[in-house]
Design an enzyme around this catalytic site. Sequence first.
Site, PDB file in Angstrom:
ATOM      1  N   ALA A  10      50.590  39.266  30.459  1.00  0.00           N
ATOM      2  CA  ALA A  10      49.245  38.854  29.626  1.00  0.00           C
ATOM      3  C   ALA A  10      48.856  37.566  30.649  1.00  0.00           C
ATOM      4  O   ALA A  10      49.205  37.453  31.572  1.00  0.00           O
ATOM      5  CB  ALA A  10      49.718  38.204  28.409  1.00  0.00           C
ATOM      6  N   ALA A  13      50.819  33.758  32.830  1.00  0.00           N
ATOM      7  CA  ALA A  13      52.137  34.289  33.138  1.00  0.00           C
ATOM      8  C   ALA A  13      52.411  33.540  34.641  1.00  0.00           C
ATOM      9  O   ALA A  13      53.539  33.781  35.149  1.00  0.00           O
ATOM     10  CB  ALA A  13      52.318  35.566  33.041  1.00  0.00           C
ATOM     11  N   LYS A  15      50.482  34.695  37.356  1.00  0.00           N
ATOM     12  CA  LYS A  15      50.175  35.988  38.594  1.00  0.00           C
ATOM     13  C   LYS A  15      49.603  35.201  39.816  1.00  0.00           C
ATOM     14  O   LYS A  15      50.114  35.633  40.807  1.00  0.00           O
ATOM     15  CB  LYS A  15      49.352  36.774  37.841  1.00  0.00           C
ATOM     16  CG  LYS A  15      49.803  37.591  36.891  1.00  0.00           C
ATOM     17  CD  LYS A  15      48.901  38.519  36.084  1.00  0.00           C
ATOM     18  CE  LYS A  15      47.872  38.046  35.549  1.00  0.00           C
ATOM     19  NZ  LYS A  15      47.815  37.028  34.412  1.00  0.00           N
ATOM     20  N   GLU A  88      43.410  39.815  40.122  1.00  0.00           N
ATOM     21  CA  GLU A  88      42.606  40.277  39.085  1.00  0.00           C
ATOM     22  C   GLU A  88      42.224  41.778  39.275  1.00  0.00           C
ATOM     23  O   GLU A  88      41.415  42.506  39.302  1.00  0.00           O
ATOM     24  CB  GLU A  88      41.056  39.612  39.333  1.00  0.00           C
ATOM     25  CG  GLU A  88      41.162  38.177  39.223  1.00  0.00           C
ATOM     26  CD  GLU A  88      41.775  37.479  37.645  1.00  0.00           C
ATOM     27  OE1 GLU A  88      41.680  38.408  36.862  1.00  0.00           O
ATOM     28  OE2 GLU A  88      42.049  36.445  37.662  1.00  0.00           O
ATOM     29  N   CYS A 182      52.317  37.742  21.181  1.00  0.00           N
ATOM     30  CA  CYS A 182      53.117  38.941  21.142  1.00  0.00           C
ATOM     31  C   CYS A 182      52.630  40.172  20.185  1.00  0.00           C
ATOM     32  O   CYS A 182      51.307  39.915  19.636  1.00  0.00           O
ATOM     33  CB  CYS A 182      54.389  38.748  20.298  1.00  0.00           C
ATOM     34  SG  CYS A 182      53.922  38.059  18.470  1.00  0.00           S
TER      35      CYS A 182
END
Length: 191
Positions: A10, A13, A15, A88, A182
Amino acid sequence: MAKLYFYYSAMNAGKSTILLQSAHNYQERGMAVMLFTAAIDDRYEIGQIASRIGINAEANLFTKESDLWSLIKDQHQTSPLSCILIDEAQFLTKEQVYALSDVVDTLKIPVLAFGIRTDFQGELFAGSKALLAWSDKLIELKTVCHCGSKAIMVIRVDEQGKPVKEGAQVEIGGNDRYLSVCRKHFKEAVR
């Protein structure tokens, strides 16, 4: 042996941070890398992969029309590449993911793709769907929902912070437009 990796999560995080750290590790050892990011994502400086913790690097832009195979092959012939890093990656097309698998299989260059798995309606992005199907290795990067559970979904919010349930799949935005949650809180938001 070269592999196609898909690092997914998500939002929020880390990335881009992990991608930039990976690029740094290769470059610090004198190895050439080629970085790509989606031209559609204009939140930061164009042609940059930027992390919210303040690090960034120049990157090649890709659009739906970009011929990644030719771009990478031509660069590799000029100066041998040790790794391809894609930020992306959810915005890649199915054909571009296939081309990246050719980079791995034919040119023997590892490809590390980083992206979001699902959109604000819980649907897979085209690039993510292809990467989930064709990657040699899937790595989930974790972040947390406001309740403390693992966040695996993303909701889009309006200017008042209310969940948006309809609209185009792609609308560029950051923390002002998207929240990682969540599954339970995702379902509550879209009901």
